[in-house]
Design a protein around this motif. Structure first.
Motif, PDB file in Angstrom:
ATOM      1  N   PRO A 109       8.222 -27.632  27.102  1.00 31.69           N
ATOM      2  CA  PRO A 109       8.925 -27.815  28.380  1.00 31.69           C
ATOM      3  C   PRO A 109       9.914 -28.971  28.287  1.00 31.69           C
ATOM      4  N   SER A 110      11.147 -28.743  28.722  1.00 33.32           N
ATOM      5  CA  SER A 110      12.164 -29.785  28.583  1.00 33.32           C
ATOM      6  C   SER A 110      13.038 -29.886  29.827  1.00 33.32           C
ATOM      7  N   VAL A 111      13.614 -31.070  29.991  1.00 32.47           N
ATOM      8  CA  VAL A 111      14.556 -31.355  31.079  1.00 32.47           C
ATOM      9  C   VAL A 111      15.770 -32.041  30.471  1.00 32.47           C
ATOM     10  N   ALA A 112      16.956 -31.653  30.914  1.00 32.68           N
ATOM     11  CA  ALA A 112      18.182 -32.297  30.454  1.00 32.68           C
ATOM     12  C   ALA A 112      18.510 -33.486  31.355  1.00 32.68           C
ATOM     13  N   ILE A 113      18.889 -34.588  30.747  1.00 32.41           N
ATOM     14  CA  ILE A 113      19.391 -35.753  31.484  1.00 32.41           C
ATOM     15  C   ILE A 113      20.809 -36.017  30.980  1.00 32.41           C
ATOM     16  N   VAL A 114      21.780 -35.957  31.876  1.00 31.50           N
ATOM     17  CA  VAL A 114      23.177 -36.166  31.505  1.00 31.50           C
ATOM     18  C   VAL A 114      23.828 -37.102  32.518  1.00 31.50           C
ATOM     19  N   PHE A 126      18.060 -47.094  34.287  1.00 29.98           N
ATOM     20  CA  PHE A 126      17.317 -46.072  35.040  1.00 29.98           C
ATOM     21  C   PHE A 126      17.092 -44.829  34.182  1.00 29.98           C
ATOM     22  N   ALA A 127      18.136 -44.364  33.495  1.00 32.86           N
ATOM     23  CA  ALA A 127      18.023 -43.165  32.651  1.00 32.86           C
ATOM     24  C   ALA A 127      17.014 -43.375  31.531  1.00 32.86           C
ATOM     25  N   ARG A 128      17.028 -44.576  30.960  1.00 29.98           N
ATOM     26  CA  ARG A 128      16.096 -44.895  29.868  1.00 29.98           C
ATOM     27  C   ARG A 128      14.645 -44.833  30.368  1.00 29.98           C
ATOM     28  N   GLY A 129      14.405 -45.442  31.513  1.00 26.84           N
ATOM     29  CA  GLY A 129      13.057 -45.435  32.087  1.00 26.84           C
ATOM     30  C   GLY A 129      12.621 -44.052  32.530  1.00 26.84           C
ATOM     31  N   ALA A 151      22.949 -41.467  25.754  1.00 25.98           N
ATOM     32  CA  ALA A 151      22.330 -42.332  24.745  1.00 25.98           C
ATOM     33  C   ALA A 151      21.101 -43.025  25.318  1.00 25.98           C
ATOM     34  N   ALA A 152      21.203 -43.506  26.550  1.00 25.49           N
ATOM     35  CA  ALA A 152      20.074 -44.187  27.189  1.00 25.49           C
ATOM     36  C   ALA A 152      18.876 -43.246  27.332  1.00 25.49           C
ATOM     37  N   ALA A 153      19.149 -41.995  27.704  1.00 26.19           N
ATOM     38  CA  ALA A 153      18.070 -41.009  27.854  1.00 26.19           C
ATOM     39  C   ALA A 153      17.387 -40.751  26.516  1.00 26.19           C
ATOM     40  N   HIS A 154      18.185 -40.586  25.454  1.00 29.64           N
ATOM     41  CA  HIS A 154      17.600 -40.371  24.122  1.00 29.64           C
ATOM     42  C   HIS A 154      16.751 -41.571  23.698  1.00 29.64           C
ATOM     43  N   GLN A 155      17.254 -42.776  23.950  1.00 30.22           N
ATOM     44  CA  GLN A 155      16.521 -43.980  23.561  1.00 30.22           C
ATOM     45  C   GLN A 155      15.175 -44.053  24.291  1.00 30.22           C
ATOM     46  N   GLY A 156      15.183 -43.724  25.577  1.00 26.76           N
ATOM     47  CA  GLY A 156      13.952 -43.779  26.353  1.00 26.76           C
ATOM     48  C   GLY A 156      12.917 -42.763  25.911  1.00 26.76           C
ATOM     49  N   ALA A 157      13.371 -41.624  25.432  1.00 25.39           N
ATOM     50  CA  ALA A 157      12.454 -40.529  25.087  1.00 25.39           C
ATOM     51  C   ALA A 157      12.139 -40.445  23.601  1.00 25.39           C
ATOM     52  N   LEU A 158      12.704 -41.331  22.799  1.00 30.70           N
ATOM     53  CA  LEU A 158      12.601 -41.203  21.347  1.00 30.70           C
ATOM     54  C   LEU A 158      11.158 -41.175  20.851  1.00 30.70           C
ATOM     55  N   SER A 159      10.297 -41.990  21.458  1.00 27.65           N
ATOM     56  CA  SER A 159       8.914 -42.062  20.979  1.00 27.65           C
ATOM     57  C   SER A 159       8.095 -40.838  21.372  1.00 27.65           C
ATOM     58  N   CYS A 160       8.541 -40.120  22.405  1.00 29.12           N
ATOM     59  CA  CYS A 160       7.782 -38.957  22.891  1.00 29.12           C
ATOM     60  C   CYS A 160       8.374 -37.620  22.436  1.00 29.12           C
ATOM     61  N   GLY A 161       9.657 -37.596  22.202  1.00 30.91           N
ATOM     62  CA  GLY A 161      10.323 -36.359  21.786  1.00 30.91           C
ATOM     63  C   GLY A 161      11.614 -36.145  22.541  1.00 30.91           C
ATOM     64  N   THR A 162      12.706 -36.102  21.812  1.00 29.02           N
ATOM     65  CA  THR A 162      14.004 -35.876  22.444  1.00 29.02           C
ATOM     66  C   THR A 162      14.852 -34.951  21.582  1.00 29.02           C
ATOM     67  N   VAL A 223      22.542 -38.318  36.346  1.00 28.76           N
ATOM     68  CA  VAL A 223      22.229 -39.688  36.778  1.00 28.76           C
ATOM     69  C   VAL A 223      23.452 -40.371  37.379  1.00 28.76           C
ATOM     70  N   GLU A 224      24.564 -40.392  36.697  1.00 26.25           N
ATOM     71  CA  GLU A 224      25.829 -40.900  37.246  1.00 26.25           C
ATOM     72  C   GLU A 224      26.928 -39.973  36.758  1.00 26.25           C
ATOM     73  N   ALA A 225      27.884 -39.671  37.628  1.00 27.22           N
ATOM     74  CA  ALA A 225      28.984 -38.791  37.213  1.00 27.22           C
ATOM     75  C   ALA A 225      30.127 -38.884  38.205  1.00 27.22           C
TER      76      ALA A 225
END
Length: 282
Positions: A109-114, A126-129, A151-162, A223-225
């Protein structure tokens, strides 16, 4: 190289002129295998009175396979067991992807963060957290490895799977300052490219990348756009695919919040934390 289901046959079919995702599906359905479709293409071209179905050159296909293997990556195909299942559901899902890393993440199961490339420090935090919290709930985070929110989203999820979907070839590093992050994702997460190796990203490639991001995920969070940004294109594609579209609200005084606020006004779900998102996609 031969055989009805070999990488060579499938890739040669896909790299042949005018064979896109829809045509690939049709040819496989009609002829039963890539090898049989390749045999039929010259006759189809003759009957069509054009070179529309000319075959890709065998040596170029072999060079691509060798280049991908030398990079430690591999090809996966639309009709393969390891192809992302949600992406296979959209009409124009790529017939072939190049992947490096943990392919099992593509079926979780996945969610996109952009979001914005020129994101605020608060937005990135916020995106990282948010990504870290989603990972803690067993949800894989998908994004596009761009500057800012991605990049922030990838950094936040790196330990769990991104999962990072890039616009160029699997061997292309873009933007250059993300070389270390891209390498970490290839090792600890999953790196995906639609373009052949050696291709540098161009403006026309990014909407194609965005459809993969949206197509792989149960939902897309912006998150921001700013209005008319690539992130809003990803959100639109998610909606068209029947997936959840979510947005983080922001101050009307910040142009980077206007795109999110506009999405909410148009029907996207306002979310504020990982719990809100998990509730929507489960």
């Amino acid at each position: 190289m031969s055989g009805g289901n070999s990488t060579f046959d499938k890739l040669r079919l896909i790299r042949s002129p005018s064979v896109g995702p829809v045509t690939y599906r049709q040819l496989i359905a009609r002829f039963g295998s890539a090898a049989a479709a390749l045999e039929a293409l010259p006759d189809l071209a003759r009957r069509g009175g054009s070179a529309r179905f000319a075959l890709a050159k065998a040596e170029l296909v072999e060079m691509e396979i060798a280049a991908v293997a030398s990079f430690g990556a591999r090809h996966i195909f639309l009709d393969g067991d390891d192809y992302p299942p949600l992406l296979a559901e959209i009409d124009n899902g790529p017939a072939c992807l190049t992947v490096k890393g943990r392919i099992e993440l593509a079926s979780q199961p996945s969610v996109a963060i952009v979001g914005a490339r020129n994101a605020s420090a608060a937005g990135c935090r916020f995106a990282r957290g948010l990504a870290q919290d989603l990972g803690g709930q067993g949800i894989v985070v998908v994004s596009g490895l761009a500057r800012g929110i991605d990049a922030a989203a990838h950094q936040g999820a790196l330990s769990c799977g991104t999962i990072a979907v890039i616009a160029g070839g699997i061997d292309n590093i873009y933007p250059p300052e993300h070389a270390k992050l891209q390498a970490e994702i290839a090792e600890r997460g999953l790196l995906i490219a639609e373009m052949p190796p050696g291709v540098e990203p161009r403006a026309r490639h990014f909407p194609h990348r965005n459809r993969i991001i949206a197509g792989m995920a149960l939902g897309t969070v912006v998150v921001e756009a700013v209005p008319k940004s690539g992130s809003l294109i990803t959100a639109r594609l998610a909606g068209e695919a029947g997936r959840e579209v979510m947005a983080i609200p922001g101050s009307p005084l910040d142009p980077r919040s206007r795109g999110c606020n506009q999405l909410i006004r148009e029907g996207a779900t306002l979310v504020q934390d990982a719990g809100d998102i998990a509730e929507l996609v489960r």
